[in-house]
Design a protein around this motif. Structure first.
Motif, short mmCIF file in Angstrom:
data_model
loop_
_atom_site.label_atom_id
_atom_site.label_comp_id
_atom_site.label_asym_id
_atom_site.label_seq_id
_atom_site.Cartn_x
_atom_site.Cartn_y
_atom_site.Cartn_z
N GLU A 208 6.34 -75.67 -62.88
CA GLU A 208 4.93 -75.37 -63.16
C GLU A 208 4.68 -73.93 -63.60
O GLU A 208 3.68 -73.64 -64.24
CB GLU A 208 4.03 -75.73 -61.96
CG GLU A 208 4.15 -74.79 -60.77
CD GLU A 208 5.25 -75.18 -59.80
OE1 GLU A 208 5.25 -74.62 -58.69
OE2 GLU A 208 6.11 -76.01 -60.12
N VAL A 209 5.59 -73.00 -63.30
CA VAL A 209 5.39 -71.60 -63.70
C VAL A 209 6.41 -71.12 -64.73
O VAL A 209 6.29 -70.01 -65.24
CB VAL A 209 5.41 -70.64 -62.47
CG1 VAL A 209 4.24 -70.93 -61.56
CG2 VAL A 209 6.72 -70.74 -61.73
N GLU A 210 7.41 -71.93 -65.03
CA GLU A 210 8.43 -71.56 -66.00
C GLU A 210 8.55 -72.64 -67.09
O GLU A 210 9.40 -73.51 -67.02
CB GLU A 210 9.79 -71.38 -65.32
CG GLU A 210 9.82 -70.21 -64.35
CD GLU A 210 11.13 -70.14 -63.60
OE1 GLU A 210 11.55 -71.17 -63.04
OE2 GLU A 210 11.72 -69.06 -63.60
N PRO A 211 7.67 -72.58 -68.10
CA PRO A 211 7.76 -73.56 -69.19
C PRO A 211 8.85 -73.16 -70.19
O PRO A 211 9.40 -72.06 -70.13
CB PRO A 211 6.38 -73.47 -69.84
CG PRO A 211 5.95 -72.07 -69.59
CD PRO A 211 6.54 -71.68 -68.25
N GLU A 212 9.16 -74.04 -71.08
CA GLU A 212 10.03 -73.76 -72.22
C GLU A 212 9.26 -74.08 -73.49
O GLU A 212 8.46 -75.02 -73.52
CB GLU A 212 11.31 -74.61 -72.20
CG GLU A 212 12.36 -74.14 -71.24
CD GLU A 212 13.07 -72.85 -71.67
OE1 GLU A 212 12.90 -72.39 -72.82
OE2 GLU A 212 13.79 -72.30 -70.83
N GLN A 213 9.50 -73.29 -74.52
CA GLN A 213 8.89 -73.54 -75.82
C GLN A 213 10.01 -73.73 -76.83
O GLN A 213 10.88 -72.88 -76.97
CB GLN A 213 7.98 -72.40 -76.22
CG GLN A 213 7.22 -72.70 -77.50
CD GLN A 213 6.22 -71.61 -77.80
OE1 GLN A 213 6.60 -70.54 -78.24
NE2 GLN A 213 4.96 -71.90 -77.57
N PHE A 214 9.98 -74.86 -77.52
CA PHE A 214 10.97 -75.19 -78.52
C PHE A 214 10.30 -75.13 -79.89
O PHE A 214 9.23 -75.70 -80.09
CB PHE A 214 11.54 -76.60 -78.30
CG PHE A 214 12.12 -76.77 -76.93
CD1 PHE A 214 13.36 -76.24 -76.62
CD2 PHE A 214 11.43 -77.46 -75.95
CE1 PHE A 214 13.90 -76.38 -75.35
CE2 PHE A 214 11.96 -77.62 -74.67
CZ PHE A 214 13.20 -77.08 -74.38
N VAL A 215 10.95 -74.45 -80.83
CA VAL A 215 10.46 -74.41 -82.21
C VAL A 215 11.50 -75.11 -83.06
O VAL A 215 12.65 -74.67 -83.16
CB VAL A 215 10.23 -72.96 -82.68
CG1 VAL A 215 9.85 -72.93 -84.15
CG2 VAL A 215 9.16 -72.29 -81.84
N ILE A 216 11.08 -76.21 -83.65
CA ILE A 216 11.98 -77.04 -84.46
C ILE A 216 11.58 -76.87 -85.92
O ILE A 216 10.41 -77.04 -86.27
CB ILE A 216 11.89 -78.52 -84.04
CG1 ILE A 216 12.38 -78.64 -82.59
CG2 ILE A 216 12.73 -79.40 -84.94
CD1 ILE A 216 11.43 -79.31 -81.70
N THR A 217 12.56 -76.54 -86.76
CA THR A 217 12.31 -76.38 -88.19
C THR A 217 12.93 -77.57 -88.91
O THR A 217 14.14 -77.62 -89.13
CB THR A 217 12.93 -75.06 -88.72
OG1 THR A 217 12.38 -73.98 -87.98
CG2 THR A 217 12.62 -74.87 -90.19
N PRO A 218 12.09 -78.58 -89.25
CA PRO A 218 12.61 -79.74 -89.98
C PRO A 218 12.78 -79.42 -91.47
O PRO A 218 11.90 -78.81 -92.07
CB PRO A 218 11.54 -80.81 -89.76
CG PRO A 218 10.29 -80.06 -89.48
CD PRO A 218 10.68 -78.73 -88.91
N GLU A 219 13.91 -79.81 -92.02
CA GLU A 219 14.20 -79.60 -93.44
C GLU A 219 14.49 -80.96 -94.07
O GLU A 219 15.19 -81.79 -93.49
CB GLU A 219 15.43 -78.71 -93.62
CG GLU A 219 15.29 -77.31 -93.08
CD GLU A 219 14.56 -76.37 -94.03
OE1 GLU A 219 14.32 -76.74 -95.19
OE2 GLU A 219 14.22 -75.26 -93.58
#
Length: 184
Positions: free
Chosen positions: A116-127
């Motif tokens: 609840e206090v440590e999220p993850e953020q994923f950035v996906i670059t679709p090609e």
């Protein structure tokens, strides 16, 4: 939570061609119209957070291609925004028969732990170089003896869609009038 962001000059939106009429600007993250399709090379951001009082281990992320078709024809509207939290960056080659999420250099691959206090953020670059691809992300998770797969976008929502820009004509952004137009 998911959102799209276009990368300056590399990505933007493809909209149906309606002639040379200017296309009004809405906001950096909003598509210019309901028919707009995200182009190859932009970023899809996925933020994942665990439930209150419970850690979750994100084991893997895979892709399910829903539909393949030729690249969308129309007008290409380039935009450029970036933002926020330090993300985990991944590439996605949608031209592959079985597309895989591949970590960019300096990104550690799965598993990740969230709560609840440590999220993850994923950035996906679709090609994609030649097609128009509809796809979903499958995020496999475990928490103690529980396990499951989070499907994005969620049930009832249309899949993500990414198109190549090989069948479009470019428009340019007119900063003075805050519109896209056919000539710069």
């Amino acid at each position: 939570m998911t959102s799209y962001a276009a990368i300056g000059g590399r990505s933007g939106w493809v909209v149906p061609d309606r002639g040379d009429d200017p296309i009004p600007y809405r906001s950096p993250s909003a598509p210019p119209s309901a028919e707009a399709v995200f182009s190859s090379g932009g970023e899809l951001t996925v933020t994942v957070q665990g439930l209150v009082g419970r850690s979750v281990v994100l084991q893997s992320m895979t892709v399910d291609v829903v539909r393949r078709s030729p690249a969308m024809t129309g007008v290409f509207l380039p935009v450029g925004v970036q933002g926020g939290v330090p993300p985990r960056k991944f590439l996605l080659n949608l031209d592959a028969t079985a597309p895989k999420i591949v970590p960019e250099p300096d990104t550690v691959s799965f598993p990740y732990k969230v709560n609840e206090v440590e999220p993850e953020q994923f950035v996906i670059t679709p090609e994609v170089t030649t097609g128009d691809i509809e796809w979903r992300l499958l995020l496999r998770w475990t928490s103690g003896s529980d396990e499951g797969t989070l499907v994005l976008p969620e049930a009832g929502k249309p899949p993500f869609r990414t198109t190549a820009t090989t069948a479009v004509r470019p428009f340019c952004f007119d900063f003075n009038h805050r519109t896209w137009k056919p000539s710069c």
